[in-house]
Design an enzyme around this catalytic site. Structure first.
Site, PDB file in Angstrom:
ATOM      1  N   LYS A 221       0.760  -1.217  -0.065  1.00 46.95           N
ATOM      2  CA  LYS A 221       0.014   0.118   0.011  1.00 46.95           C
ATOM      3  C   LYS A 221       0.876   1.226  -0.029  1.00 46.95           C
ATOM      4  O   LYS A 221       2.015   1.132   0.115  1.00 46.95           O
ATOM      5  CB  LYS A 221      -1.017  -0.055   1.304  1.00 46.95           C
ATOM      6  N   ARG A 255      -3.524  -9.883   5.309  1.00 49.36           N
ATOM      7  CA  ARG A 255      -3.721  -9.940   3.900  1.00 49.36           C
ATOM      8  C   ARG A 255      -2.386  -9.670   3.175  1.00 49.36           C
ATOM      9  O   ARG A 255      -1.850  -8.684   3.498  1.00 49.36           O
ATOM     10  CB  ARG A 255      -4.993  -9.068   3.448  1.00 49.36           C
TER      11      ARG A 255
END
Length: 280
Positions: A221, A255
């Site tokens: 991210k 995740r």
């Protein structure tokens, strides 16, 4: 700790890794690489071999600025992949969606878990999830993907995220979804500035009840990119560092795109947990 899936149980006595399988043409990290069924199956096989405990299939990008896709297109993307995954692998499959029609189609195809960035807030989603018998991951998101990074502001990010998640858990319980089927996600990067994300990661234990498993997704991210200065394809080290730190702060499911490295990082962090807890 356990999470009840539709047809099985996910044992969370040790933290687990959820492999991210994007079957979209525009994912921020791997857009288009696994959009075909055969490519998606090959990717899933590798993730299972590397130790993924769940494979999370997403057919609509929720990256900042992403545009929505139709119900029909999302089902076209995810349903055939889920069917093939379920027929080939014993590892449970999750569907990353918010739409009630996609929830129903994915569960019919064999998905045992619903991972919803909108926490079942779309009309009909809560009823669809309750009727499915699937597990549900409720995530916090401020705004919508196309606008969520437009100057998000919080007075107390941990308290506000906790309050939102508590309300969504209560809504699920009222709809008949058992607490044992629920897990929560603070939504790193979803309507939050870097300082908000870091505060949430440091304060993970404060976002929910001890009985609710916490899911964290930081893999590749922008938070990792902002800190390291690296593009998505070069964020492995930063991503696994955050995975280990998240487990140390209480995450039970992480995740990840890079499953093998994350599984190792999670195992190392989990081995340290007893000593950390004794130190507290």
């Amino acid at each position: 700790m356990q999470l009840l899936l539709q047809r099985s149980v996910l044992d969370l006595a040790q933290p687990k890794v959820m492999g991210v399988l994007n079957v979209t043409p525009d994912s921020f990290s791997d857009g288009g690489r696994y959009a075909g069924v055969d490519a998606a199956l090959a990717r899933a096989e590798r993730m299972v071999e590397e130790g993924a405990a769940v494979v999370d299939v997403g057919g609509e990008s929720t990256r900042p600025g992403a545009s929505p896709v139709s119900v029909e297109e999302e089902i076209r993307r995810v349903a055939p992949v889920i069917e093939r995954l379920v027929s080939r692998f014993a590892v449970p499959v999750s569907v990353d969606t918010s739409k009630p029609q996609v929830i129903r189609a994915a569960v019919e195809a064999g998905a045992q878990m619903i991972n919803d960035v909108r926490a079942l807030r779309l009309p009909g989603a809560l009823a669809a999830a309750a009727a499915s018998g699937a597990a549900v991951c409720l995530m916090h998101m401020r705004g919508e993907p196309d606008t969520m990074q437009s100057a998000p502001a919080y007075t107390d990010v941990i308290a506000e995220v906790r309050g939102f998640l508590e309300a969504r858990v209560a809504a699920c319980l009222s709809a008949g979804i058992a607490r044992q089927r629920l897990c929560i996600d603070p939504g790193i990067g979803f309507g939050k500035l870097p300082e908000h994300n870091l505060a949430l990661l440091a304060g993970l234990a404060g976002i929910g009840e001890p009985s609710l498993p916490i899911v964290v997704g930081v893999s590749r991210k922008s938070l990792v990119g902002i800190i390291t200065g690296r593009p998505p394809a070069e964020r492995l080290a930063g991503s696994v560092a955050f995975a280990a730190l998240a487990v140390a702060r209480g995450a039970r499911i992480v995740r990840a795109h890079d499953v093998a490295a994350t599984v190792d990082a999670v195992k190392v962090a989990a081995a340290l947990l007893p000593a950390l807890q004794r130190g507290n």
